[in-house]
Design a protein around this motif. Structure first.
Motif, PDB file in Angstrom:
ATOM      1  N   THR A 146       4.946  -2.589  -5.059  1.00 15.45           N
ATOM      2  CA  THR A 146       4.650  -4.016  -4.973  1.00 15.45           C
ATOM      3  C   THR A 146       3.672  -4.302  -3.845  1.00 15.45           C
ATOM      4  O   THR A 146       3.128  -5.388  -3.732  1.00 15.45           O
ATOM      5  N   ARG A 147       3.479  -3.270  -2.994  1.00 14.30           N
ATOM      6  CA  ARG A 147       2.667  -3.479  -1.802  1.00 14.30           C
ATOM      7  C   ARG A 147       1.895  -2.201  -1.495  1.00 14.30           C
ATOM      8  O   ARG A 147       2.428  -1.097  -1.618  1.00 14.30           O
ATOM      9  N   CYS A 148       0.662  -2.366  -1.078  1.00 18.31           N
ATOM     10  CA  CYS A 148      -0.174  -1.230  -0.684  1.00 18.31           C
ATOM     11  C   CYS A 148      -0.923  -1.614   0.581  1.00 18.31           C
ATOM     12  O   CYS A 148      -1.536  -2.681   0.648  1.00 18.31           O
ATOM     13  N   SER A 149      -0.873  -0.754   1.579  1.00 16.78           N
ATOM     14  CA  SER A 149      -1.637  -1.033   2.795  1.00 16.78           C
ATOM     15  C   SER A 149      -2.616   0.099   3.062  1.00 16.78           C
ATOM     16  O   SER A 149      -2.378   1.258   2.708  1.00 16.78           O
ATOM     17  N   VAL A 150      -3.724  -0.269   3.657  1.00 15.10           N
ATOM     18  CA  VAL A 150      -4.739   0.700   4.065  1.00 15.10           C
ATOM     19  C   VAL A 150      -4.978   0.521   5.554  1.00 15.10           C
ATOM     20  O   VAL A 150      -5.202  -0.599   6.024  1.00 15.10           O
ATOM     21  N   LEU A 151      -4.872   1.620   6.273  1.00 20.66           N
ATOM     22  CA  LEU A 151      -5.155   1.624   7.709  1.00 20.66           C
ATOM     23  C   LEU A 151      -6.400   2.469   7.959  1.00 20.66           C
ATOM     24  O   LEU A 151      -6.485   3.603   7.477  1.00 20.66           O
ATOM     25  N   ILE A 152      -7.339   1.914   8.680  1.00 21.99           N
ATOM     26  CA  ILE A 152      -8.537   2.672   9.056  1.00 21.99           C
ATOM     27  C   ILE A 152      -8.564   2.767  10.572  1.00 21.99           C
ATOM     28  O   ILE A 152      -8.571   1.749  11.269  1.00 21.99           O
ATOM     29  N   LYS A 153      -8.510   3.998  11.054  1.00 22.70           N
ATOM     30  CA  LYS A 153      -8.455   4.198  12.497  1.00 22.70           C
ATOM     31  C   LYS A 153      -9.588   5.121  12.923  1.00 22.70           C
ATOM     32  O   LYS A 153      -9.659   6.265  12.480  1.00 22.70           O
ATOM     33  N   GLN A 154     -10.480   4.607  13.753  1.00 21.04           N
ATOM     34  CA  GLN A 154     -11.576   5.420  14.276  1.00 21.04           C
ATOM     35  C   GLN A 154     -11.218   5.902  15.665  1.00 21.04           C
ATOM     36  O   GLN A 154     -11.034   5.112  16.576  1.00 21.04           O
ATOM     37  N   LYS A 155     -11.112   7.205  15.777  1.00 18.59           N
ATOM     38  CA  LYS A 155     -10.842   7.803  17.073  1.00 18.59           C
ATOM     39  C   LYS A 155     -12.100   8.556  17.491  1.00 18.59           C
ATOM     40  O   LYS A 155     -12.963   8.831  16.659  1.00 18.59           O
ATOM     41  N   PRO A 156     -12.197   8.920  18.774  1.00 21.30           N
ATOM     42  CA  PRO A 156     -13.395   9.683  19.178  1.00 21.30           C
ATOM     43  C   PRO A 156     -13.575  10.953  18.371  1.00 21.30           C
ATOM     44  O   PRO A 156     -14.690  11.328  18.031  1.00 21.30           O
ATOM     45  N   GLU A 157     -12.465  11.604  18.031  1.00 22.92           N
ATOM     46  CA  GLU A 157     -12.568  12.913  17.393  1.00 22.92           C
ATOM     47  C   GLU A 157     -12.504  12.859  15.864  1.00 22.92           C
ATOM     48  O   GLU A 157     -12.915  13.796  15.202  1.00 22.92           O
ATOM     49  N   GLU A 158     -11.976  11.767  15.296  1.00 18.31           N
ATOM     50  CA  GLU A 158     -11.830  11.736  13.843  1.00 18.31           C
ATOM     51  C   GLU A 158     -11.707  10.316  13.307  1.00 18.31           C
ATOM     52  O   GLU A 158     -11.457   9.375  14.056  1.00 18.31           O
ATOM     53  N   VAL A 159     -11.900  10.200  11.997  1.00 18.60           N
ATOM     54  CA  VAL A 159     -11.604   8.956  11.293  1.00 18.60           C
ATOM     55  C   VAL A 159     -10.376   9.220  10.425  1.00 18.60           C
ATOM     56  O   VAL A 159     -10.314  10.220   9.708  1.00 18.60           O
ATOM     57  N   LEU A 160      -9.410   8.315  10.517  1.00 17.79           N
ATOM     58  CA  LEU A 160      -8.201   8.398   9.688  1.00 17.79           C
ATOM     59  C   LEU A 160      -8.185   7.231   8.719  1.00 17.79           C
ATOM     60  O   LEU A 160      -8.375   6.077   9.122  1.00 17.79           O
ATOM     61  N   VAL A 161      -8.015   7.550   7.446  1.00 17.73           N
ATOM     62  CA  VAL A 161      -7.780   6.516   6.440  1.00 17.73           C
ATOM     63  C   VAL A 161      -6.386   6.778   5.867  1.00 17.73           C
ATOM     64  O   VAL A 161      -6.141   7.829   5.270  1.00 17.73           O
ATOM     65  N   GLN A 162      -5.486   5.836   6.092  1.00 20.69           N
ATOM     66  CA  GLN A 162      -4.107   5.995   5.619  1.00 20.69           C
ATOM     67  C   GLN A 162      -3.838   4.995   4.489  1.00 20.69           C
ATOM     68  O   GLN A 162      -4.100   3.807   4.647  1.00 20.69           O
ATOM     69  N   VAL A 163      -3.363   5.523   3.383  1.00 20.47           N
ATOM     70  CA  VAL A 163      -3.045   4.668   2.233  1.00 20.47           C
ATOM     71  C   VAL A 163      -1.546   4.776   1.964  1.00 20.47           C
ATOM     72  O   VAL A 163      -1.029   5.871   1.726  1.00 20.47           O
ATOM     73  N   GLN A 164      -0.872   3.651   2.029  1.00 17.99           N
ATOM     74  CA  GLN A 164       0.587   3.640   1.951  1.00 17.99           C
ATOM     75  C   GLN A 164       1.034   2.715   0.820  1.00 17.99           C
ATOM     76  O   GLN A 164       0.460   1.632   0.652  1.00 17.99           O
ATOM     77  N   ASP A 165       2.032   3.154   0.060  1.00 22.44           N
ATOM     78  CA  ASP A 165       2.618   2.242  -0.933  1.00 22.44           C
ATOM     79  C   ASP A 165       4.135   2.282  -0.838  1.00 22.44           C
ATOM     80  O   ASP A 165       4.706   3.203  -0.267  1.00 22.44           O
ATOM     81  N   ASP A 166       4.761   1.256  -1.390  1.00 21.06           N
ATOM     82  CA  ASP A 166       6.225   1.155  -1.320  1.00 21.06           C
ATOM     83  C   ASP A 166       6.845   1.459  -2.687  1.00 21.06           C
ATOM     84  O   ASP A 166       7.867   0.902  -3.054  1.00 21.06           O
ATOM     85  N   GLY A 167       6.222   2.367  -3.406  1.00 19.55           N
ATOM     86  CA  GLY A 167       6.653   2.671  -4.770  1.00 19.55           C
ATOM     87  C   GLY A 167       7.664   3.790  -4.867  1.00 19.55           C
ATOM     88  O   GLY A 167       8.405   4.069  -3.923  1.00 19.55           O
ATOM     89  N   ILE A 168       7.664   4.466  -6.012  1.00 20.81           N
ATOM     90  CA  ILE A 168       8.722   5.423  -6.356  1.00 20.81           C
ATOM     91  C   ILE A 168       8.523   6.806  -5.737  1.00 20.81           C
ATOM     92  O   ILE A 168       9.398   7.651  -5.827  1.00 20.81           O
ATOM     93  N   GLY A 169       7.380   7.050  -5.132  1.00 23.52           N
ATOM     94  CA  GLY A 169       7.142   8.366  -4.536  1.00 23.52           C
ATOM     95  C   GLY A 169       6.807   9.413  -5.579  1.00 23.52           C
ATOM     96  O   GLY A 169       6.678   9.115  -6.768  1.00 23.52           O
ATOM     97  N   PHE A 170       6.672  10.663  -5.128  1.00 22.53           N
ATOM     98  CA  PHE A 170       6.253  11.741  -6.021  1.00 22.53           C
ATOM     99  C   PHE A 170       7.409  12.356  -6.800  1.00 22.53           C
ATOM    100  O   PHE A 170       7.179  13.056  -7.778  1.00 22.53           O
ATOM    101  N   GLU A 171       8.629  12.128  -6.374  1.00 21.45           N
ATOM    102  CA  GLU A 171       9.786  12.835  -6.927  1.00 21.45           C
ATOM    103  C   GLU A 171       9.882  12.734  -8.453  1.00 21.45           C
ATOM    104  O   GLU A 171       9.957  13.730  -9.143  1.00 21.45           O
ATOM    105  N   GLY A 172       9.849  11.512  -8.948  1.00 24.95           N
ATOM    106  CA  GLY A 172      10.002  11.307 -10.380  1.00 24.95           C
ATOM    107  C   GLY A 172       8.767  11.674 -11.182  1.00 24.95           C
ATOM    108  O   GLY A 172       8.767  11.616 -12.403  1.00 24.95           O
ATOM    109  N   ASN A 173       7.727  12.090 -10.505  1.00 22.32           N
ATOM    110  CA  ASN A 173       6.429  12.300 -11.135  1.00 22.32           C
ATOM    111  C   ASN A 173       5.990  13.747 -11.185  1.00 22.32           C
ATOM    112  O   ASN A 173       4.896  14.045 -11.619  1.00 22.32           O
TER     113      ASN A 173
END
Ligand code: ATP
Ligand code: MG
Length: 127
Positions: A59-86
């Protein structure tokens, strides 16, 4: 190639159409990031969000973009069923993501607990 900002506009439309709430943390305007790296990150973001829509039942998806001196992090998060059933399904999306990330010494790790979290990382200095 696609800038991260442009891809973010697109995924917001896709998530809206799927009636999944979207939240963005951080700034999509990347500083000093090579265009090749930005293209790869955009492709990864697109595939990650496509997977949220196709597989997660979130029902919800968030994207976090974090720029650090050494790297760029893109985090994609959802509140769904996960990989287990899939588990049995096989696709090319995640494999393609890993392949492209390899070109820029990046990585993706997947946590699946209370939904799914993808951490996509690319170093700022490609040696
Ligand atoms: P393709 O990407 O080739 O169109 P696909 O999406 O099925 O096909 P992948 O993107 O590699 O393939 O994903 C592999 C599998 O991982 C999916 O089939 C699904 O079972 C699971 N998966 C991926 N992302 C999520 C998610 N956010 N929530 C739940 N399951 C997921
Ligand atoms: Mg996929």
């Amino acid at each position: 190639g696609t800038k991260l900002e442009d891809e973010l506009l697109r995924i917001q439309q896709i998530l809206k159409a799927a009636e999944i709430d979207f939240v963005l943390y951080g700034n999509a305007k990347l500083n000093n990031t090579p265009l090749l790296v930005e293209n790869v990150l955009s492709m990864c973001l697109k595939e990650a969000v496509t997977n949220v829509v196709k597989h997660s039942q979130a029902t919800r998806c968030s994207v976090l973009i974090k720029q650090k001196p050494e790297e760029v992090l893109v985090q994609v998060q959802d509140d769904g069923i996960g990989f287990e059933g899939n588990k049995k399904q096989q696709g090319n999306g995640l494999a393609g993501m890993r392949e492209r990330l390899e070109f820029v010494n990046g990585s993706v790790d997947i946590q699946t607990m209370d939904g799914t979290t993808l951490n996509i990382r690319v170093p700022n200095v490609i040696l």
